[in-house]
Enzyme design. Sequence first.
Site: not given
Length: 315
Positions: A142, A171
Amino acid sequence: MRYRTDPSQLRGSIVPLMTPFTDDGAVDHLSLANLVEWQLASGTHGVSIGGSTGEPGAQSVEERIAAITTVAETVADRVPVVVGTGTAQLHETIELTAAAVELGIDASLIITPYYSRPTQEALYVWYRTVAAEFPDLPIIAYNVPSRTAVDIAPETVARLYRDVPNFVGIKETTKDFEHFSRVIQLCGRDLIVWSGIELLCLPLLALGGAGFLSATANIAPAAHARMFELWEAGDLEGAREIHYGLHPLVDLLFVETNPAPGKWVLEHQGLIRSGFVRPPLITPTDAGLAKIRALLAEGEQYLTPTGDFSIGARA
């Protein structure tokens, strides 16, 4: 656990859920379960908990595990569950991830360690270490440099993807669209790449992205799911219409610090019992509320109806 062995199914609009609290600040599990049921009824393709929109930094490890439990049990394998289990400390990250694995999550979303500003080599070691602890669990990085003060370089992502068998994606919550492109170019299109930037959700699909985790899906899940489905069906004009139509709701979420404006909307819609946010955040100011209401009216057609999911009927 049926999605864990096939990460390619982790596609589409995966909602990064807000964590509802009661007026006195406790995690509101009734409202959280209600949000999950509403999301599933609205067609969302997957559910995530523990990302920045969920205020994880304001919760204890025990509270986060309890929230993961509520989400996993409510979803009950109907869609993939992707859980943010990262913290700034390795032992907490391992503890959270281990608990999430026991609950049958499908993938773990590990934020880059914040505040300490690790080097690229340190980031490589961090992700390799976590992944080695859970060899059967898909691990997704992330990257959110606006919150962590560190940016995981495309070359580091490619190195992890090459060296770590269960490192499957990232992400990207960066407005540097070249970053998206270079990650996919270096890793290939089998890497799962999601956008965490609302207005880059649709553009990323053109580069080969697998989908998105958009905070705006908290209030407009049906529109986000439909945008992805139209893209997949080749209806580019239909997807673009939704993309541009969502702009006012995207702006609404960031009138003041996310997730305070969105929580106000969810309470206003009757989906949660309180819009409380934990310190250091505050609920929207009067000036902020005036802007929120105006943007809500402008983007109203893209709000997802609440149907029979009024929290008052379930309390």
